[in-house]
Scaffold this motif. Structure first.
Motif, mmCIF file in Angstrom:
data_model
loop_
_atom_site.group_PDB
_atom_site.id
_atom_site.type_symbol
_atom_site.label_atom_id
_atom_site.label_comp_id
_atom_site.label_asym_id
_atom_site.label_seq_id
_atom_site.Cartn_x
_atom_site.Cartn_y
_atom_site.Cartn_z
ATOM 1 N N ILE A 31 5.042 -8.778 -4.874
ATOM 2 C CA ILE A 31 4.549 -7.420 -5.090
ATOM 3 C C ILE A 31 5.689 -6.588 -5.669
ATOM 4 N N ASN A 32 5.452 -5.980 -6.809
ATOM 5 C CA ASN A 32 6.504 -5.178 -7.427
ATOM 6 C C ASN A 32 6.314 -3.678 -7.243
ATOM 7 N N ALA A 33 5.117 -3.273 -6.803
ATOM 8 C CA ALA A 33 4.867 -1.858 -6.585
ATOM 9 C C ALA A 33 3.679 -1.677 -5.655
ATOM 10 N N MET A 34 3.635 -0.531 -5.004
ATOM 11 C CA MET A 34 2.496 -0.130 -4.199
ATOM 12 C C MET A 34 2.058 1.256 -4.657
ATOM 13 N N GLY A 35 0.794 1.549 -4.448
ATOM 14 C CA GLY A 35 0.304 2.844 -4.881
ATOM 15 C C GLY A 35 -0.821 3.361 -4.013
ATOM 16 N N TRP A 36 -1.008 4.657 -4.080
ATOM 17 C CA TRP A 36 -2.114 5.327 -3.411
ATOM 18 C C TRP A 36 -3.068 5.890 -4.453
ATOM 19 N N ILE A 51 5.072 3.542 -6.010
ATOM 20 C CA ILE A 51 6.478 3.289 -5.722
ATOM 21 C C ILE A 51 6.780 1.829 -5.990
ATOM 22 N N THR A 52 7.879 1.576 -6.667
ATOM 23 C CA THR A 52 8.300 0.214 -6.940
ATOM 24 C C THR A 52 9.132 -0.313 -5.783
ATOM 25 N N VAL A 53 9.361 -1.620 -5.805
ATOM 26 C CA VAL A 53 10.213 -2.225 -4.787
ATOM 27 C C VAL A 53 11.593 -1.585 -4.808
ATOM 28 N N GLY A 54 12.058 -1.229 -5.983
ATOM 29 C CA GLY A 54 13.355 -0.599 -6.114
ATOM 30 C C GLY A 54 13.395 0.854 -5.710
ATOM 31 N N GLY A 55 12.235 1.435 -5.394
ATOM 32 C CA GLY A 55 12.193 2.799 -4.920
ATOM 33 C C GLY A 55 11.867 3.851 -5.961
ATOM 34 N N ALA A 100 3.043 -8.356 -11.326
ATOM 35 C CA ALA A 100 3.218 -8.525 -12.764
ATOM 36 C C ALA A 100 2.716 -7.306 -13.532
ATOM 37 N N GLY A 101 2.913 -6.134 -12.966
ATOM 38 C CA GLY A 101 2.545 -4.909 -13.638
ATOM 39 C C GLY A 101 1.071 -4.574 -13.627
ATOM 40 N N ARG A 102 0.276 -5.296 -12.840
ATOM 41 C CA ARG A 102 -1.160 -5.056 -12.789
ATOM 42 C C ARG A 102 -1.614 -4.812 -11.362
#
Length: 118
Positions: A31-36, A51-55, A100-102
């Motif tokens: 998982i590279n990002a999470m979103g609401w 938010i990405t894994v990197g913040g 993967a950006g999706r």
């Protein structure tokens, strides 16, 4: 399969605050990002914050300065701190994950209802 469970919604007065939580389980790797997202009656589901894994974070203009997204990787949980709530924020809030950006659209949870009274 990835499972997402949203919680923390409720009834709040305008100007109030609330924090939503989204717990991820199952296949949580890569998982590279999470979103609401949120969906108000009669409207399309829209991305509110990510938010990405990197913040790195991103916000919709409608919530910028009021909402804060955060992620606890150890707990596999993403949060949405909502301040200065407005009646226009009333919606069902959903979280999602990105690989993967999706966005993984087949992993939608049932959402959590936020109602903001005036």
């Amino acid at each position: 399969q990835l499972q997402l469970v949203e919680s923390g919604g409720g009834l709040v007065q305008a100007g109030g605050s609330l924090r939503l939580s989204c717990a991820a389980s199952g296949f949580i790797f890569s998982i590279n990002a999470m979103g609401w997202y949120r969906q108000a009656p009669g409207k399309q589901r829209e991305l509110v914050a990510s938010i990405t894994v990197g913040g790195r974070t991103n916000y919709a203009d409608s919530v910028k300065g009021r909402f804060t997204i955060s992620r606890d990787n150890a707990k596999n949980t993403v949060y949405l701190q909502m301040n200065s709530l407005k009646p226009e924020d009333t919606a069902v809030y959903y979280c999602n994950a990105q690989r993967a950006g999706r966005w993984i659209y087949d992993s939608w949870g049932q959402g959590t209802q936020l109602t903001v009274s005036s």
